[in-house]
Enzyme design. Structure first.
Site, PDB file in Angstrom:
ATOM      1  N   HIS A  58       0.841  -1.209   0.000  1.00  0.00           N
ATOM      2  CA  HIS A  58       0.000   0.000   0.000  1.00  0.00           C
ATOM      3  C   HIS A  58       0.873   1.255   0.000  1.00  0.00           C
ATOM      4  O   HIS A  58       1.221   1.791   1.054  1.00  0.00           O
ATOM      5  CB  HIS A  58      -0.911  -0.020   1.229  1.00  0.00           C
ATOM      6  CG  HIS A  58      -2.000   1.001   1.194  1.00  0.00           C
ATOM      7  ND1 HIS A  58      -3.219   0.802   1.777  1.00  0.00           N
ATOM      8  CD2 HIS A  58      -2.056   2.244   0.643  1.00  0.00           C
ATOM      9  CE1 HIS A  58      -3.986   1.862   1.595  1.00  0.00           C
ATOM     10  NE2 HIS A  58      -3.294   2.752   0.912  1.00  0.00           N
ATOM     11  N   HIS A  60       1.513   5.148  -2.018  1.00  0.00           N
ATOM     12  CA  HIS A  60       1.074   6.156  -2.988  1.00  0.00           C
ATOM     13  C   HIS A  60       2.319   6.795  -3.593  1.00  0.00           C
ATOM     14  O   HIS A  60       3.043   7.517  -2.912  1.00  0.00           O
ATOM     15  CB  HIS A  60       0.204   7.219  -2.307  1.00  0.00           C
ATOM     16  CG  HIS A  60      -1.084   6.670  -1.778  1.00  0.00           C
ATOM     17  ND1 HIS A  60      -2.216   6.550  -2.550  1.00  0.00           N
ATOM     18  CD2 HIS A  60      -1.415   6.171  -0.561  1.00  0.00           C
ATOM     19  CE1 HIS A  60      -3.202   6.019  -1.833  1.00  0.00           C
ATOM     20  NE2 HIS A  60      -2.733   5.776  -0.613  1.00  0.00           N
ATOM     21  N   LEU A  61       2.559   6.488  -4.867  1.00  0.00           N
ATOM     22  CA  LEU A  61       3.735   7.053  -5.541  1.00  0.00           C
ATOM     23  C   LEU A  61       3.402   8.357  -6.256  1.00  0.00           C
ATOM     24  O   LEU A  61       4.305   9.068  -6.697  1.00  0.00           O
ATOM     25  CB  LEU A  61       4.325   6.036  -6.532  1.00  0.00           C
ATOM     26  CG  LEU A  61       4.928   4.781  -5.888  1.00  0.00           C
ATOM     27  CD1 LEU A  61       5.463   3.837  -6.964  1.00  0.00           C
ATOM     28  CD2 LEU A  61       6.048   5.150  -4.918  1.00  0.00           C
ATOM     29  N   ASP A 152      -8.647   2.835  -3.277  1.00  0.00           N
ATOM     30  CA  ASP A 152      -8.149   3.419  -2.025  1.00  0.00           C
ATOM     31  C   ASP A 152      -8.133   4.942  -2.052  1.00  0.00           C
ATOM     32  O   ASP A 152      -7.731   5.556  -3.027  1.00  0.00           O
ATOM     33  CB  ASP A 152      -6.745   2.922  -1.704  1.00  0.00           C
ATOM     34  CG  ASP A 152      -6.252   3.518  -0.407  1.00  0.00           C
ATOM     35  OD1 ASP A 152      -6.838   3.216   0.636  1.00  0.00           O
ATOM     36  OD2 ASP A 152      -5.309   4.330  -0.455  1.00  0.00           O
ATOM     37  N   HIS A 179     -10.889   0.024   0.824  1.00  0.00           N
ATOM     38  CA  HIS A 179     -10.747   1.149   1.762  1.00  0.00           C
ATOM     39  C   HIS A 179     -12.107   1.267   2.457  1.00  0.00           C
ATOM     40  O   HIS A 179     -13.055   1.798   1.880  1.00  0.00           O
ATOM     41  CB  HIS A 179     -10.398   2.408   0.963  1.00  0.00           C
ATOM     42  CG  HIS A 179     -10.420   3.687   1.757  1.00  0.00           C
ATOM     43  ND1 HIS A 179      -9.301   4.439   1.982  1.00  0.00           N
ATOM     44  CD2 HIS A 179     -11.439   4.348   2.353  1.00  0.00           C
ATOM     45  CE1 HIS A 179      -9.635   5.518   2.686  1.00  0.00           C
ATOM     46  NE2 HIS A 179     -10.923   5.488   2.929  1.00  0.00           N
ATOM     47  N   HIS A 232      -5.598  -0.808   5.627  1.00  0.00           N
ATOM     48  CA  HIS A 232      -5.427  -0.011   6.847  1.00  0.00           C
ATOM     49  C   HIS A 232      -6.548  -0.144   7.884  1.00  0.00           C
ATOM     50  O   HIS A 232      -7.231   0.827   8.206  1.00  0.00           O
ATOM     51  CB  HIS A 232      -5.214   1.460   6.516  1.00  0.00           C
ATOM     52  CG  HIS A 232      -6.110   2.035   5.444  1.00  0.00           C
ATOM     53  ND1 HIS A 232      -7.468   1.915   5.441  1.00  0.00           N
ATOM     54  CD2 HIS A 232      -5.800   2.745   4.333  1.00  0.00           C
ATOM     55  CE1 HIS A 232      -7.970   2.532   4.383  1.00  0.00           C
ATOM     56  NE2 HIS A 232      -6.973   3.033   3.702  1.00  0.00           N
ATOM     57  N   ASP A 305       0.762   2.632   3.680  1.00  0.00           N
ATOM     58  CA  ASP A 305      -0.104   3.744   3.249  1.00  0.00           C
ATOM     59  C   ASP A 305       0.704   5.037   3.135  1.00  0.00           C
ATOM     60  O   ASP A 305       0.230   6.122   3.475  1.00  0.00           O
ATOM     61  CB  ASP A 305      -1.310   3.922   4.183  1.00  0.00           C
ATOM     62  CG  ASP A 305      -2.397   4.798   3.546  1.00  0.00           C
ATOM     63  OD1 ASP A 305      -2.280   5.165   2.367  1.00  0.00           O
ATOM     64  OD2 ASP A 305      -3.375   5.116   4.252  1.00  0.00           O
ATOM     65  N   HIS A 309       2.618  14.435   0.817  1.00  0.00           N
ATOM     66  CA  HIS A 309       1.943  15.684   0.478  1.00  0.00           C
ATOM     67  C   HIS A 309       2.958  16.820   0.562  1.00  0.00           C
ATOM     68  O   HIS A 309       3.826  16.806   1.431  1.00  0.00           O
ATOM     69  CB  HIS A 309       0.803  15.972   1.461  1.00  0.00           C
ATOM     70  CG  HIS A 309      -0.370  15.060   1.303  1.00  0.00           C
ATOM     71  ND1 HIS A 309      -1.192  15.081   0.203  1.00  0.00           N
ATOM     72  CD2 HIS A 309      -0.846  14.076   2.102  1.00  0.00           C
ATOM     73  CE1 HIS A 309      -2.136  14.156   0.332  1.00  0.00           C
ATOM     74  NE2 HIS A 309      -1.947  13.528   1.472  1.00  0.00           N
ATOM     75  N   PHE A 323      -5.223  14.678   4.130  1.00  0.00           N
ATOM     76  CA  PHE A 323      -5.072  13.447   4.907  1.00  0.00           C
ATOM     77  C   PHE A 323      -3.814  12.710   4.442  1.00  0.00           C
ATOM     78  O   PHE A 323      -3.553  12.631   3.245  1.00  0.00           O
ATOM     79  CB  PHE A 323      -6.263  12.518   4.663  1.00  0.00           C
ATOM     80  CG  PHE A 323      -7.552  12.963   5.276  1.00  0.00           C
ATOM     81  CD1 PHE A 323      -7.817  12.713   6.616  1.00  0.00           C
ATOM     82  CD2 PHE A 323      -8.515  13.606   4.526  1.00  0.00           C
ATOM     83  CE1 PHE A 323      -9.024  13.099   7.189  1.00  0.00           C
ATOM     84  CE2 PHE A 323      -9.731  14.000   5.075  1.00  0.00           C
ATOM     85  CZ  PHE A 323      -9.979  13.741   6.420  1.00  0.00           C
TER      86      PHE A 323
END
Lengths: 445, 318
Positions: A58, A60-61, A152, A179, A232, A305, A309, A323
């Site tokens: 899990h 996020h690229l 997700d 999710h 998650h 996860d 950001h 988030f």
């Protein structure tokens, strides 16, 4: 570029014996003592624990579309410094990974960068809009061989669509990673609903919004005899639902994030938006229940996860902040702190929850194999005896939104071998052109 | 007191001292010359991200009576609505030399973020943040109660043993939160009355008594103070209660309910009122009603707050 060979001297294999490990190309060619170092780069691994390269189900690229937060290159650099050799890239990019074209692009970017094996996750619904199924079959048969599908960031909340997705992916042994978040129960939700949210005046994200979706989906998975994975998991109640489902023989797996194993809702007290995450940080008793569930196998794996950001998305009032938190670089240290130091898991268990089982859930056969002769040379060496304040210097991705900065955490990844070449040595990232050249050589055979 | 962000930060001593300074400030209002030179040369910025004319002019009057320079920064219609961040706004105010920032913001915790940010060195006064707190409202409410109950002998006193019933939309009310903590600190007994939809789920952890039924609550014990909260328009259509008529019937301070209260029970409302919904005109305009006193006392309490924040000893780096 010549084929790499490494001799790792004196590593402890998980919780077991101490041995040398010899690699040649992408294969472990020998294990034992007194191995011949001829031509091999020697890594002194006295006191270090060797694990099969970690696998994150899990991540996020952010590429394509959100390159100001992370790219495939920078995200896999963060992965490497955290000891990961494979990451599953979530689909909520822009454009969304809902076609063969996008997943093949992400795959190719990962191959070119070379820091980790990148396995794209496909969206369940077109554009993550929850209305129509994405081209699941086309993504499965593409060069990316997608097996994990997830919206997700959003829940597949329509029960009929969820049922269809679970059924459809059976044809290629896929899995739906849910999710779990009932959307109506979490409108404008900002943090766990409870004593702290009541005091802080932040709209609550109730545990029941997660638990009710998990309960529905395990029953759907049972009904259509398909495979379900829960992303998650964050509450003690969710643990009870999964425990019940597994006892019933339902084919469900579950993950927990490092931050849900360590941090609780009280972190929101100062409105520091580094602690704003979805699902939110929960109560202390939830944290302890998640640890117990990971220890007893109710929860199968740890997944980060990792959600980068840019600073402007976090330097603001809580309600306006994004988030998510980065987690690849800190995951192993947090697992050591919460699970190993507490005696709940040993290092063999860590290999299981951070490498072997996530690779199995994601149908990634080239990873997650125990360190034995003939196994692929994806190897993580961790120094479990150090204890340091987790600082910015430990972050290798593009974003700094780590909730662990300033906390004292044990353990540090000293070396990572991905398909037989080093991505990290002496705790330092190998330069990108060197890694890319190795990756190119591996691709050419 | 470097900032005023929440009434949870106030000790009993600090709260009573603030109320006593408010008494001094109220005495100034009775003089022919209402102006004090105490904050001459200081700049107070009213930074309002939400419309609230009442609160803004109350702070403005307070600052001017203390001879401070006042800048009103209404984020509505300014660059903020075009996307300027809290950070950029704060840094701009800092560059202009603001000594205190009175902030009203729609997001809970925005004043706390500002105070902890390092973007600005000014004292921060929370003038209402989201559904979190509105500490000067609670202080003026306590001040009003203390004056009505103790009269000229108010100084130095808390609200020990005073029973306060707060009725209405607790879950979304910053006024209720600030009042609950401050009243507890001052020794009062607080009862909250609302339908369960308008109470936080974890309200049982608060130092209060809960009742879902106003008639039951009033029958069980006669309150010294009954405080009615405003029902916001946006709650009407979101399933918190069936409709305004049912709300008024069950939880409103109707003329009939008001008539049963003894003449000594104070009727409070932070304003603006929905007459006929949460409070009847008979109750609002009765001698027990403190609504207009609350407005007048608001200026005194805000003078005391500005004075305390702006004269607190700062750590000065050499």
């Amino acid at each position: 570029m010549s084929t790499s060979s490494y001799l790792i001297r004196g590593a402890t294999i998980g919780a077991g014996a101490t041995t040398d490990i010899l690699t040649h190309g992408n294969v472990i060619t020998a294990m034992g003592s007194g191995l011949d170092a001829a031509g091999a780069v020697v890594i002194d691994a006295q006191g270090l624990v060797a694990l099969p390269g970690l696998v994150d189900l899990h991540t996020h690229l952010r590429e394509p579309g959100y390159e100001q937060s992370e790219t495939v290159l920078t995200g896999t650099q963060a992965a490497a410094i955290g000891g990961f050799t494979a990451v599953f890239a979530m689909a909520n990019t822009n454009p969304v990974a809902d076609t063969a074209g996008v997943v093949e692009q992400v795959l190719a970017l990962g191959e070119a960068a070379g820091y980790a094996t990148v396995r794209p996750i496909g969206a369940v619904t077109q554009g993550l809009d929850g209305q129509r199924l994405a081209e699941l079959g086309a993504m499965a048969t593409s060069r990316a061989q997608v097996r994990v599908f997830s919206d997700d960031g959003k829940c597949v909340s329509d029960p009929l669509l969820m049922r269809r997705a679970l059924e459809y992916v059976k044809s290629f042994d896929g899995v739906i990673a849910q999710h779990a978040q009932e959307p109506r129960l979490t409108e404008n939700a900002q943090m766990n609903e409870g004593e702290v949210s009541a005091r802080l005046g932040l709209t609550g994200w109730p545990a029941v919004a997660e638990e009710s979706i998990i309960a529905r989906d395990v029953l759907l998975a049972e009904h259509v005899k398909s495979r379900l994975h829960i992303c998650h998991l964050s509450t003690a109640g969710s643990v009870e639902v999964i425990r019940w489902a597994k006892a019933r023989g339902i084919n469900v797996t579950a993950e927990v994030t490092p931050h849900h194993l360590l941090l609780d809702e009280e972190r929101a007290e100062t409105y520091d938006s580094r602690f704003k995450v979805n699902p939110p940080l929960r109560r202390r008793e939830d944290v302890l229940a998640l640890r117990e569930a990971l220890a007893d196998g109710t929860i199968d794996i740890v997944a980060t996860d990792h959600a980068p950001h840019p600073s402007e998305s976090k330097e603001c009032e809580w309600g306006a902040a994004a988030f998510g938190m980065v987690g690849l670089e800190s995951a192993l240290s947090v697992v050591q702190e919460t699970m190993v130091e507490t005696g709940l898991l040993n290092w063999d268990d860590v290999a299981r929850v951070l490498s072997i089982t996530p690779a199995r859930i994601g149908s990634l056969s080239t990873h997650g194999q125990p360190l034995t002769v003939g196994a692929p040379a994806h190897i993580t060496l961790v120094d479990p005896n150090t204890r340091q304040t987790f600082s910015r210097q430990r972050l290798a991705g593009r974003s700094l939104n780590s909730p662990f900065l300033g906390l004292e955490l044990p353990g540090r990844v000293m070396a990572t071998l991905h398909q037989g070449y080093a991505t990290v040595l002496d705790g330092i990232l190998i330069e990108s052109d060197i890694v890319a050249a190795h990756a190119e050589a591996v691709r050419r055979g | 007191m470097r900032h005023l962000l929440s009434t949870t930060e106030l000790s009993r001593e600090a709260a009573i001292e603030l109320l006593d300074i408010s008494e001094d400030m109220a005495a100034v209002a009775d003089r022919e010359n209402k102006k004090l030179p105490a904050l001459r040369g200081k700049t107070v910025v009213n930074l309002f991200f939400e419309d609230s004319t009442r609160t803004r002019i109350s702070f403005e009057a307070a600052a001017k009576r203390l001879s401070a320079d006042v800048i009103n920064f209404s984020a509505k219609g300014s660059s903020v609505s075009k996307g300027e961040s809290l950070k950029d706004t704060a840094q701009t105010l800092s560059a202009m030399g603001a000594d205190a920032v009175v902030i009203r913001h729609g997001a809970s915790g925005a004043p706390a973020v500002l105070a902890a940010s390092g973007w600005i060195d000014a004292g921060i006064i929370n003038a209402g943040d989201g559904t979190h707190e509105h500490p000067t409202q609670a202080l003026l409410d306590a001040f009003t109660m203390r004056r009505r109950i103790h009269g000229a002998g108010s100084r130095g006193k808390g609200l020990d043993g005073v029973s306060v019933t707060i009725v209405g939309d607790i879950v979304h009310s910053r006024v209720a939160r600030s009042n609950v903590w401050l009243l507890k600190t001052l020794g009062a007994h607080v009862r909250l009355v609302a339908p369960a939809t308008l109470l936080p789920v974890a309200v049982d952890s608060w130092p209060v008594t809960i009742d879902y039924d106003l008639d039951h609550a009033l029958a069980e014990s006669t309150p010294d103070v009954i405080m009615m909260l405003r029902i916001q328009q946006e709650r009407m259509n979101d399933a918190f209660f069936p409709n305004p008529r049912e709300y008024a019937n069950v939880w409103g301070l109707s003329t009939a309910r008001w008539a049963k209260l003894p003449a000594t029970s104070l009727v409070m409302h932070p304003g603006p009122m929905n007459r006929g919904l949460e409070i009847s005109s008979a109750a609002a305009d009765s001698p027990q009603s403190t609504v207009l006193e609350q407005v007048a006392n608001g200026v005194s309490v805000r003078m005391a707050t500005l004075y305390t924040v702006l004269t607190s000893t700062r750590e000065v780096s050499a």
